[in-house]
Design an enzyme around this catalytic site. Sequence first.
Site: not given
Ligand code: NAP
Length: 313
Positions: A24-25, A29-30, A179
């Site tokens: 998910g880069a 965060i990725g 979730y």
């Molecule tokens: P984000 O911006 O939505 O990034 C999520 C990434 O995961 C995107 O690159 C997305 O791809 C990818 N992804 C989703 N489904 C996938 C799949 N089936 N195969 C491959 N890649 C997939 O959200 P983020 O906040 O950076 O989330 C990163 C992590 O942090 C997650 O595990 C989340 O649970 C955790 N987290 C975040 C928060 C927060 O406040 N943001 C809080 C607690 C935990 P697409 O762009 O193609 O959708």
Amino acid sequence: MSMQNRWTAAQMPDQTGRVAIVTGANSGIGFETAKALALKGATVVMACRNLTKGETAADAIRLAKPAGSVQVMALDLSSLASVRAFAGEFIRSFDRLDLLINNAGVMALPKRVETADGFEMQFGTNHLGHFALTGLLFGLLDRTPGSRVVNVSSGAHRAGRMRWDDIQSDKSYSPFVAYSQSKLANLLFTHELQRRVDKAGAKVTVTAAHPGWTATNLQTHSGIAGFLNPFFGQQPPMGALPTLYAAVGPDVPPASYYGPNGFMEMRGYPKRVGTSSAAQNQAGAVLLWAVSEELTGVTFLSETAPQPETAMA
Ligand code: NAP
């Protein structure tokens, strides 16, 4: 503990010669995790389900003239065939894996949807896909000195419980229940993987991290949380710091968990944080491992089957 109060990406050790996978880069965060590792010299494989988004993100990192490099490889965690294809291609292309950062995730999908293999989407993507990926790449991690795995969990794990009688939400579905179960599963997997690594005499360090509240695309389905993002969410480069500390920080103990040091772990610099007691349930962790092997067909560091009654008690 020697962790400083305000550890930033600038304090990361040189990563030249090291190879990292970030799932998910392309977003959030990725993306920031991949960028920081590449700036410090790592070869970063950006594992993305959408190659166009992945290449756009990789170009943005290249513009910052990283000392290392980035490349995009296709990985859809909601398809075991895709996970197997990714792992196969990675093993053919690289002879080491220093960092596996299991970051990708989906949150609070309004309706129950299934992965290609019929798993509930959040459990399937956030946990099972990463379980399979880690298993298929474990041999390479094991052969790479100093390798680490980082599982990105969430403060939401505290609301989670393993619904052993309905782990795929077949009987009833609630977006946040599914979730938080998946994020609890990330921590149970962290503990059980480390326990099995240690028992096998292997040297891989398994860690976990959470980003507090970081404004990303994740909150797309969360209504009010998405609306409040610009006011309360910290920016993704800060949100990536606990992940980066868990990945490359000094003095990171096995099975440790990092999050932000501010109020209620919502924002701030990385520090070691605690988990819910459910995340420390060893019988639950053993049962989750068995369930995950059964569902994905990926087996590694295997032991004899657990007795479900002990974990469900
Ligand atoms: P984000 O911006 O939505 O990034 C999520 C990434 O995961 C995107 O690159 C997305 O791809 C990818 N992804 C989703 N489904 C996938 C799949 N089936 N195969 C491959 N890649 C997939 O959200 P983020 O906040 O950076 O989330 C990163 C992590 O942090 C997650 O595990 C989340 O649970 C955790 N987290 C975040 C928060 C927060 O406040 N943001 C809080 C607690 C935990 P697409 O762009 O193609 O959708």
